[in-house]
Scaffold this active site. Sequence first.
Site, PDB file in Angstrom:
ATOM      1  N   HIS A   1      16.208  49.208 -20.045  1.00 16.37           N
ATOM      2  CA  HIS A   1      15.943  50.649 -20.026  1.00 16.37           C
ATOM      3  C   HIS A   1      14.716  50.930 -19.170  1.00 16.37           C
ATOM      4  CE1 HIS A   1      16.479  54.606 -22.337  1.00 16.37           C
ATOM      5  NE2 HIS A   1      15.484  54.816 -21.474  1.00 16.37           N
TER       6      HIS A   1
ATOM      7  N   HIS B   1      13.642  53.711 -15.854  1.00 12.94           N
ATOM      8  CA  HIS B   1      14.059  54.812 -14.985  1.00 12.94           C
ATOM      9  C   HIS B   1      13.452  54.647 -13.597  1.00 12.94           C
ATOM     10  CE1 HIS B   1      15.952  57.536 -17.998  1.00 12.94           C
ATOM     11  NE2 HIS B   1      15.172  56.850 -18.837  1.00 12.94           N
TER      12      HIS B   1
ATOM     13  N   GLY C   1      17.795  63.138 -20.703  1.00 18.22           N
ATOM     14  CA  GLY C   1      17.219  64.478 -20.738  1.00 18.22           C
ATOM     15  C   GLY C   1      16.908  64.887 -22.164  1.00 18.22           C
TER      16      GLY C   1
ATOM     17  N   GLU D   1      15.785  59.469 -29.959  1.00 22.59           N
ATOM     18  CA  GLU D   1      14.413  59.418 -29.475  1.00 22.59           C
ATOM     19  C   GLU D   1      13.634  60.598 -30.041  1.00 22.59           C
ATOM     20  OE1 GLU D   1      11.902  59.195 -25.266  1.00 22.59           O
ATOM     21  OE2 GLU D   1      13.984  59.896 -25.269  1.00 22.59           O
TER      22      GLU D   1
ATOM     23  N   ASP E   1      10.890  51.934 -20.146  1.00 21.49           N
ATOM     24  CA  ASP E   1      11.256  53.339 -19.971  1.00 21.49           C
ATOM     25  C   ASP E   1      10.746  53.869 -18.634  1.00 21.49           C
ATOM     26  OD1 ASP E   1      12.559  55.664 -20.615  1.00 21.49           O
ATOM     27  OD2 ASP E   1      11.016  56.407 -21.971  1.00 21.49           O
TER      28      ASP E   1
END
EC number: 3.5.4.4
Length: 372
Positions: free
Chosen positions: A16, A18, A178, A208, A305
């Site tokens: 995970h 981004h 999102g 989350e 993340d």
Amino acid sequence: MITEEQCRTAPKVLLHDHLDGGLRPATVLELAHETGYGALPADDADALATWFATAANSGSLETYLETFAHTVGVMQTASALTRVARECVEDLSTDGVVYAEVRFAPELHVEKGLSLDDVMEAVLAGFAEGADEARAQGRPIVVRCLVTAMRHAARSREIAELAVTYRDRGVAGFDIAGAEAGFPPSRHLDAFEYLRGECAHFTIHAGEAFGLPSIHEAIAFCGAERLGHGVRVMDDVTLPGGGVSPGRPVDGATLGRVAHYVRDKRIPLELCPSSNVQTGAVASLADHPFDVLARLRFRVTVNTDNRLMSDTSMSREFMLLHRQFGYDWADFERFTVNAMKSAFLPFDERIALIDGVIKPGFARLKSQRFDG
């Protein structure tokens, strides 16, 4: 004691991460000058890095996500996308990551006229260049892409089709991301039905910020193979005496139906300790249920993340967990094998990395511990 330098030598698996959350601050500045993006809040790399970390540390997922306006703003040309993707792989390999799935939302990078295919080609080219460079420097890494759709938009089916189109060219799967509140995963059922029909892999950001209902929809209605974060599965776990403080006994814990299902089905949790604190999913690292979930034998994995916003790396996440929960190399090996087992990679390739890279790498670290 484990050191951060030792952590950098450990073979790590990242599920995970981004792409638009991991830029180098200097790259953001240079791309802003090249592309004419003039809205940056600072004009030198150190100050910009500080701004990102401070702005992201709001305790709100929605506010946290606002920091991405600047990184996405400078990622609107093919050359910028390729550079960011290449540098991402270089940075991960330098940190000892041997397998990574890096996600991004193609629909966010078309403001200056690129097509979705242009965006995909540019990013995949950057990943390939970065992997070639890492291999040449003796730090081989396997990188795959997760194609993300934005949950507040209405392009998830189109983006899912894009993921399938490129799945033999470096795309491992699909994701939605999102703000969770008000945008449940079930809004995108057509995309998930299409992916299942194509035997394609997908994960879903869930649990989350919004809590247990998001997790329930992701697994029961949409069929998620993994949970992006999933930290709020703890809402369905009751410990004797309550709380999640380190070392609290877990014998006698009561699991609700959702938590039981997640554990029984071995659904991986893509936990991101630093980010989970920043977005307010947990109050502090000491309150993070990572250790409780690990001791209850959920399939926990360690992730970054957004490395820029959280000022972090996989090595730093390992160190945070080591200091907070006292984990040793055997623990980190288990979490890493968990991640590799959960990767959207063919079975034989996963086994090859586990047996040929991960286990030998941790065996060396364990022997160093005993040799002094």
